[in-house]
Design a protein around this motif. Structure first.
Motif, PDB file in Angstrom:
ATOM      1  N   GLY A  67       0.815  -1.206   0.000  1.00  0.00           N
ATOM      2  CA  GLY A  67       0.000   0.000   0.000  1.00  0.00           C
ATOM      3  C   GLY A  67       0.852   1.261   0.000  1.00  0.00           C
ATOM      4  N   ALA A  68       0.193   2.391  -0.235  1.00  0.00           N
ATOM      5  CA  ALA A  68       0.904   3.670  -0.300  1.00  0.00           C
ATOM      6  C   ALA A  68       1.267   4.183   1.088  1.00  0.00           C
ATOM      7  N   ALA A  69       0.444   3.868   2.086  1.00  0.00           N
ATOM      8  CA  ALA A  69       0.762   4.349   3.437  1.00  0.00           C
ATOM      9  C   ALA A  69       2.065   3.712   3.909  1.00  0.00           C
TER      10      ALA A  69
ATOM     11  N   HIS B  47      -1.432  15.017  -4.878  1.00  0.00           N
ATOM     12  CA  HIS B  47      -2.777  15.527  -5.150  1.00  0.00           C
ATOM     13  C   HIS B  47      -2.946  16.956  -4.643  1.00  0.00           C
TER      14      HIS B  47
ATOM     15  N   ALA C 108      -0.676   8.619  -4.448  1.00  0.00           N
ATOM     16  CA  ALA C 108      -1.526   7.447  -4.196  1.00  0.00           C
ATOM     17  C   ALA C 108      -2.580   7.226  -5.270  1.00  0.00           C
TER      18      ALA C 108
HETATM   19  C1  PLP Z   1      -5.475   5.706  -0.025  1.00  0.00           C
HETATM   20  C2  PLP Z   1      -4.358   6.748   0.099  1.00  0.00           C
HETATM   21  C3  PLP Z   1      -3.135   6.460   0.725  1.00  0.00           C
HETATM   22  C4  PLP Z   1      -2.879   5.141   1.372  1.00  0.00           C
HETATM   23  O1  PLP Z   1      -2.802   4.155   0.403  1.00  0.00           O
HETATM   24  P1  PLP Z   1      -2.919   2.623   0.845  1.00  0.00           P
HETATM   25  O2  PLP Z   1      -2.497   1.906  -0.389  1.00  0.00           O
HETATM   26  O3  PLP Z   1      -4.355   2.405   1.196  1.00  0.00           O
HETATM   27  O4  PLP Z   1      -2.023   2.418   1.990  1.00  0.00           O
HETATM   28  C5  PLP Z   1      -2.154   7.416   0.785  1.00  0.00           C
HETATM   29  N1  PLP Z   1      -2.331   8.644   0.267  1.00  0.00           N
HETATM   30  C6  PLP Z   1      -3.509   8.987  -0.337  1.00  0.00           C
HETATM   31  C7  PLP Z   1      -3.648  10.363  -0.908  1.00  0.00           C
HETATM   32  C8  PLP Z   1      -4.557   8.054  -0.435  1.00  0.00           C
HETATM   33  O5  PLP Z   1      -5.713   8.384  -1.031  1.00  0.00           O
END
Ligand code: PLP
Length: 377
Positions: free
Chosen positions: A75-77, A155, A184
């Motif tokens: 994931g992005a987090a 964003h 993300a």
């Molecule tokens: C959903 C999101 C994340 C986290 O991404 P995951 O893959 O759910 O961990 C981080 N930054 C933004 C802007 C997001 O919308």
């Protein structure tokens, strides 16, 4: 006596919902296509060393985006924490073992005031501190010998009064400070990610939930040096290597790694005109199914990834209750409690039904539930 196994349908029957909110982690992300699912199943049949799989997946993603290197993350987090940890430790395994103890390391991450967002919390997992700079000149002053990195949530790039990412890169690189970008949901439009990579930002991360991939998937692409510093603190080699690295809790299944790449390849090859057209057809169908309801006004709209209503492109239906109807928030609460449960969004006294992950066969029960609530009220 062993516990009887709980069937999948029994597990899912806990609280099944019709998801008219869209892609949210709390609702399990998105739907995987049959082709992506099949490639994830393939991965289940073979064992591979995870470092080799991450190398292969990362170089494929990097090639697709014009970057030097890449890797997959859960994931992005997680990617944000790993990017920051990499910027602090730069491949030093012993330092990666000490995190979040940042003694002796650069431990400040600079970001602009209007770039604060809910995910910057992940930065602090590493032991780093946020240093908020209100504008460009303040950012220039804030970057110093303790700066590990500059963080940009893509964003928010271009928010009034902020330095755009390309200028942040120029400023930070003057003193060799890496720039970390959270992109993300910028998998759409398709040129957004390659453009961010081309700014010279050292690492850019994305979340797979937004491009039809696993909810627990994402990736990082960027320079060879930064990606290898990420790999030095990720979950691999924890048991077999010399260091108990910081990233061990962020581990991945091999089917997730394959699913991230498969979904991203499918996303790039997809006919996005048809994807939007199919959202618009579902919106038209839902509006038609609600046409006889006189106490509401229902019309197609677009609901953006940063949660704004726009007119185009269409992926949602807005329902405005009139003065005789119960307020939107109450209708939404009743929809969420009924059977089947319908989860939608409420925006300024209006109900928003995001149809992005609504299947064709869910439209009729969705319309029926809305009409039932209007009739009972
Ligand atoms: C959903 C999101 C994340 C986290 O991404 P995951 O893959 O759910 O961990 C981080 N930054 C933004 C802007 C997001 O919308």
């Amino acid at each position: 006596m062993p516990w009887p196994a709980l069937s999948t349908s029994a597990l899912l029957a806990v609280r099944p919902v019709i998801n008219a909110r869209g892609i949210y982690t709390d609702l399990g992300g998105t739907r995987l296509s049959p082709a992506v699912w099949a490639r994830m199943t393939d991965a289940n049949h073979v064992f591979v060393p995870m470092p080799d799989l991450l190398d292969a997946a990362g170089s494929r993603l990097a090639d697709l985006l014009g970057a030097e290197a890449g890797t997959v993350t859960c994931g992005a987090a997680a990617a944000i924490a790993l990017m920051v940890g990499a910027a602090m430790t730069r491949g030093d395994g012993a330092a990666g073992e000490r995190l979040p103890d940042a003694t002796g390391l650069r431990d400040e991450v600079v970001l602009q005031g209007s770039h604060r967002c809910r995910y910057d919390r992940q930065i602090r997992l590493t032991g780093a501190r946020l240093v908020v700079a209100e504008d460009g000149p303040a950012m220039a002053r804030a970057i110093g010998p303790r700066t590990a990195a500059v963080y940009v949530p893509a964003h928010r790039d271009g928010a009034p009064g902020t330095l755009p990412v390309a200028e942040v890169v120029t400023l930070a690189h003057r003193t060799g400070v890496p720039v970390l970008v959270d992109a993300a949901w910028l998998c759409w439009p398709l040129d957004a990610l390659p453009r961010l990579v081309a700014t010279g930002a050292d690492v850019v991360c994305a979340s797979a939930k937004y491009f039809g991939g696993p909810n627990a998937g994402g990736f990082i692409v960027g320079t060879r040096a930064m990606v290898s510093a990420v790999r030095a603190i990720d979950f691999t080699d924890y048991e077999s290597g010399p260091h108990r690295a910081f990233g061990r809790p962020f581990k991945l299944d091999r089917h997730t790694v394959v699913g991230v790449v498969a979904a991203f390849e499918e996303w790039l090859a997809m006919d996005h005109g048809e994807r939007w057209a199919s959202c618009a057809r579902r919106a038209t169908a839902l509006c038609a199914a609600l046409a006889g309801e006189t106490r509401i006004r229902a019309y197609p709209a677009g609901f953006t990834a940063d949660e704004r209503l726009v007119s185009d492109p269409v992926n949602a239906v807005v329902v405005e209750p009139d003065a005789q109807s119960p307020p939107a928030a109450r209708l939404a609460a009743r929809l969420a409690e009924g059977s089947p449960r319908v989860l939608c969004l409420v925006d300024n006294g209006r109900l928003v039904f995001d149809l992005e992950v609504i299947a064709e066969e869910e439209l009729a029960p969705l319309a029926l539930r809305i009409r039932e609530e209007l009739q009972w009220s």
